[in-house]
Design an enzyme around this catalytic site. Structure first.
Site, PDB file in Angstrom:
ATOM      1  N   HIS A 221      -9.175 -20.296  38.120  1.00  0.00           N
ATOM      2  CA  HIS A 221     -10.111 -19.613  38.386  1.00  0.00           C
ATOM      3  C   HIS A 221     -10.485 -17.305  38.454  1.00  0.00           C
ATOM      4  CE1 HIS A 221     -13.086 -22.341  37.829  1.00  0.00           C
ATOM      5  NE2 HIS A 221     -12.651 -23.092  38.827  1.00  0.00           N
TER       6      HIS A 221
ATOM      7  N   ASP B 106      -9.354 -32.709  38.045  1.00  0.00           N
ATOM      8  CA  ASP B 106     -11.157 -33.195  38.867  1.00  0.00           C
ATOM      9  C   ASP B 106     -12.577 -33.702  37.183  1.00  0.00           C
ATOM     10  OD1 ASP B 106     -11.075 -30.761  37.225  1.00  0.00           O
ATOM     11  OD2 ASP B 106     -11.409 -29.562  38.875  1.00  0.00           O
TER      12      ASP B 106
HETATM   13 ZN   LIG Z   1     -11.562 -27.739  38.523  1.00  0.00          ZN
END
Ligand SMILES: [Zn+2]
Length: 311
Positions: free
Chosen positions: A125, A249
């Protein structure tokens, strides 16, 4: 032989009750240690990056901000990204280890075809200008720049199967013709980007491939979409190296993400990538841990990924 990087130093990035916690890598490392085949893998030494190498990917301001915050005792870099006093040093080691892993699979006479870095903080990110979403430095982007600068690679493919869109990686290479970015992720979801019409800009037009999938997509459809995306990416990029942003995830029991996947799906994806790498880049793969927050399941997912990687 497959090379693994893992070290207790990565537990020193202390985030308290945050889902991105030290127990993630601690639990995975302990579980791997108990597996009979794990002792047969080669182990690498982790290395810290210098700021001079990181500034190739990130602004000096981003680096200064993280260093200053950690040195001052820690705190929040953004709403989700917490730093403890040791976090800046740990983040330098995560970035450095990704670069070192590239060395180990690319240097002349390299005996390792694939490397996996069990480390944190994650990276995908973090944009050129902004640490965000649990990520300080974009380890995978730093590894890609390093592979190009030091080994002269012209074509690198990044495969990102974390449940979140790798907005940082996309941002860094959006106008870059030499690094192809393929991300499959849940959408709409954090961080909000990653639609199919985001395909790159300028010289990088056509080198970003996003496959956004809604919650409730079946595992079968996920697998088909992943394989189709990977085939397209490999065909268009013809990579000399494949980097994996390995986030776990999307597993059905993940407390942060989830896209309904099971352990076998990570085996499937890893095998597919391995097969692709064997066909275009002599099997060269560097994989770095991104997300994955179910502390009971993450060790099993990491093991499934690594077991498929080593075969
Ligand atoms: Zn993630």
């Amino acid at each position: 032989m497959t090379l693994v990087f893992s070290d207790p130093l990565f537990e020193r990035h202390q985030t308290g009750f945050h889902p991105e916690c030290a127990a993630r890598v601690q639990g995975a490392a302990r579980y791997l240690d108990g597996l009979p085949w794990f002792s047969q893998l080669a182990r690498g030494r982790i290395t810290a990056a210098t700021e001079e190498l990181i500034v190739r990917t990130h602004s000096q301001h981003l680096i200064d901000q993280a260093r200053t915050l950690a040195a001052g005792g820690g705190g929040y870099l953004d709403a989700d990204t917490y730093l403890s006093p040791a976090s800046f040093d740990v983040a330098l080691h995560a970035a450095g280890t990704a670069m070192h892993a590239v060395d180990q699979v690319l240097r002349a006479g390299a005996e390792h075809r694939e490397a996996f870095c069990l480390m944190r903080p994650p990276g995908h990110h973090a944009t050129a200008q902004l640490s965000m979403g649990f990520c300080v430095f974009n380890n995978i982007a730093i590894a890609a720049h390093y592979a190009r600068d030091v080994y002269g690679l012209q074509r690198i493919l990044i495969v990102d199967f974390d449940v979140h869109h790798g907005n940082g990686t996309q941002d860094i290479f959006y106008e870059d013709a030499g690094v192809y970015f393929f991300s499959i992720h849940r959408f709409p979801f954090y961080p909000g980007s990653g639609t199919a019409d985001e395909t790159g800009r300028g010289r990088g037009l056509g080198t970003t491939l996003n496959i956004p999938l809604s919650m409730g997509t079946s595992r079968q459809l996920y697998r088909e979409a992943f394989q189709r995306g990977l085939d397209t990416a490999v065909e268009r990029c013809r990579p000399e190296l494949i980097l994996i942003s390995a986030g776990f995830d999307a597993h059905k029991d993940d407390p942060v993400g989830s896209l309904g996947l099971e352990i076998e799906d990570y085996d499937f994806m890893t095998r597919s990538i391995k097969q692709a790498a064997a066909s275009v880049c002599d099997g060269r793969i560097v994989s770095c841990l991104e997300g994955g927050y179910n502390l009971e399941v993450l060790p099993l997912l990491v093991a499934a990924h690594l077991e498929a990687l080593r075969r």
